[in-house]
Design a protein around this motif. Structure first.
Motif, mmCIF file in Angstrom:
data_model
loop_
_atom_site.group_PDB
_atom_site.id
_atom_site.type_symbol
_atom_site.label_atom_id
_atom_site.label_comp_id
_atom_site.label_asym_id
_atom_site.label_seq_id
_atom_site.Cartn_x
_atom_site.Cartn_y
_atom_site.Cartn_z
ATOM 1 N N LYS A 135 31.799 41.021 29.534
ATOM 2 C CA LYS A 135 32.989 40.964 30.622
ATOM 3 C C LYS A 135 33.792 39.492 30.087
ATOM 4 O O LYS A 135 34.653 39.253 30.832
ATOM 5 C CB LYS A 135 32.125 40.338 32.155
ATOM 6 N N GLU A 136 33.644 38.614 29.525
ATOM 7 C CA GLU A 136 33.311 37.138 29.558
ATOM 8 C C GLU A 136 35.598 37.478 28.353
ATOM 9 O O GLU A 136 36.201 37.024 28.311
ATOM 10 C CB GLU A 136 33.294 36.482 28.319
ATOM 11 N N TYR A 137 34.841 38.751 27.158
ATOM 12 C CA TYR A 137 35.899 39.421 26.395
ATOM 13 C C TYR A 137 37.419 39.542 27.326
ATOM 14 O O TYR A 137 37.765 40.214 27.030
ATOM 15 C CB TYR A 137 35.296 40.161 25.348
ATOM 16 N N VAL A 138 36.348 40.716 28.013
ATOM 17 C CA VAL A 138 37.945 41.880 28.987
ATOM 18 C C VAL A 138 38.482 40.675 29.991
ATOM 19 O O VAL A 138 39.218 41.110 29.535
ATOM 20 C CB VAL A 138 36.999 42.861 29.282
ATOM 21 N N GLY A 139 37.243 39.826 29.937
ATOM 22 C CA GLY A 139 38.459 38.377 30.947
ATOM 23 C C GLY A 139 39.436 37.656 30.475
ATOM 24 O O GLY A 139 40.365 37.506 31.218
ATOM 25 N N ASP A 140 39.297 37.545 29.168
ATOM 26 C CA ASP A 140 39.924 36.432 28.772
ATOM 27 C C ASP A 140 41.238 37.914 27.705
ATOM 28 O O ASP A 140 42.459 37.271 27.957
ATOM 29 C CB ASP A 140 39.608 36.726 26.847
#
Length: 287
Positions: A282-287
């Motif tokens: 989730k953090e990766y896609v959000g970035d």
């Protein structure tokens, strides 16, 4: 003389046997140093359900049985019984009182048990009577068709409708102690329309029932967990350290846990790892 068998079947669930065994264990532990003060009677209520001639015994709760100060006869504390029954019914509303149990030195009935059962019949006319043999010599228990050492140490008696019988059948002096082949009768409140003479009485016959054991998945898990925890408790060295090498709370305690507990623990760990991976994605896609 061989006792005639009842037509009903009593299906006993493991929680019934565990509950009674736990009561016996606690009483023996509590009065180990003063056995003379141990209660003379130990018993309780059996809850379950009935489908035609088949009774399913699901669980139990303890009952206070005291001796009458005047004549020494046993008495059931019905005030406590109704309080406990109301509490249990809130948790298990579908279960009804099907009978009661008593702990004895055999699976046979004696005069004291018969008197208690007669008292209980005033409130529950067709109540079952379960007699638990605390000496665990139940291989010859009434209703146990097998004579192997694995037979249940219990007998369950069905209370038949009262009929007119000879009063001599209510006498206990001729019944041998622990004789499972005796016929048992309990005197009932006589019907006003029935004419009785001095030699007859209005009584109910107690017939031994066929026994069967049945357990659900939750009960099997509970029994397995109790067995494993019992092994863990008994595996204590003279220094009092579980397992003989490590202190309580170490990772080696997991070896004594039940299979289901270990399975649930592994599932929880897997879910935690998946949750962390999802947060990373989730953090990766959000970035």
């Amino acid at each position: 003389m061989v006792v005639s068998r009842g037509y009903g079947t009593a299906i006993v669930h493991p929680l019934v046997l565990l509950g009674i065994s736990d009561q016996i264990t606690r009483i023996n532990a509590q009065y180990a140093r003063s056995p003379d003060t141990k209660p003379k009677y130990a018993g309780g209520i059996v809850l379950g359900r009935q489908i035609e001639s088949q009774f399913e015994l699901m669980l139990t709760f303890e009952l206070t049985i005291e001796e009458n100060m005047a004549d020494g006869n046993p008495e059931i504390n019905f005030a406590q019984f109704h309080i406990r029954l109301d509490q249990i019914k809130q948790i298990f509303p579908k279960y009804d009182v099907v009978g009661w149990y008593i702990v004895n030195s055999s699976t046979a009935i004696n005069k004291g048990i018969a008197e208690l059962h007669r008292t209980f019949l005033n409130s529950y006319q067709s109540a079952l009577l379960l007699v638990f043999d605390s000496s665990l010599s139940g291989a010859n228990g009434v209703g146990n068709e097998s004579s192997s050492s694995m037979s249940l140490p219990i007998s369950v008696y069905e209370t038949l409708a009262p009929t007119k019988v000879e009063r001599t059948k209510l006498q206990w002096d001729h019944k041998a102690h622990g004789d499972a082949e005796c016929e048992y009768y309990v005197e009932s409140v006589s019907d006003s329309s029935i004419q009785l003479d001095m030699g007859t009485a209005w009584a109910s016959k107690l017939l031994p029932m066929r026994l069967a054991v049945e357990s659900g998945e939750a009960e099997r898990i509970a029994v397995e967990h109790v067995v494993n925890m019992s092994r863990q408790t008994t595996d204590v060295n003279p220094t009092g350290v579980v397992g003989g090498s490590t202190a309580y709370g170490s990772s080696n305690d997991g070896a004594n846990a039940s299979k289901m507990a270990a399975f649930l623990s592994s599932q929880r760990n897997a879910l935690n790892m998946m949750h962390k991976d999802i947060l990373i994605l989730k953090e990766y896609v959000g970035d």
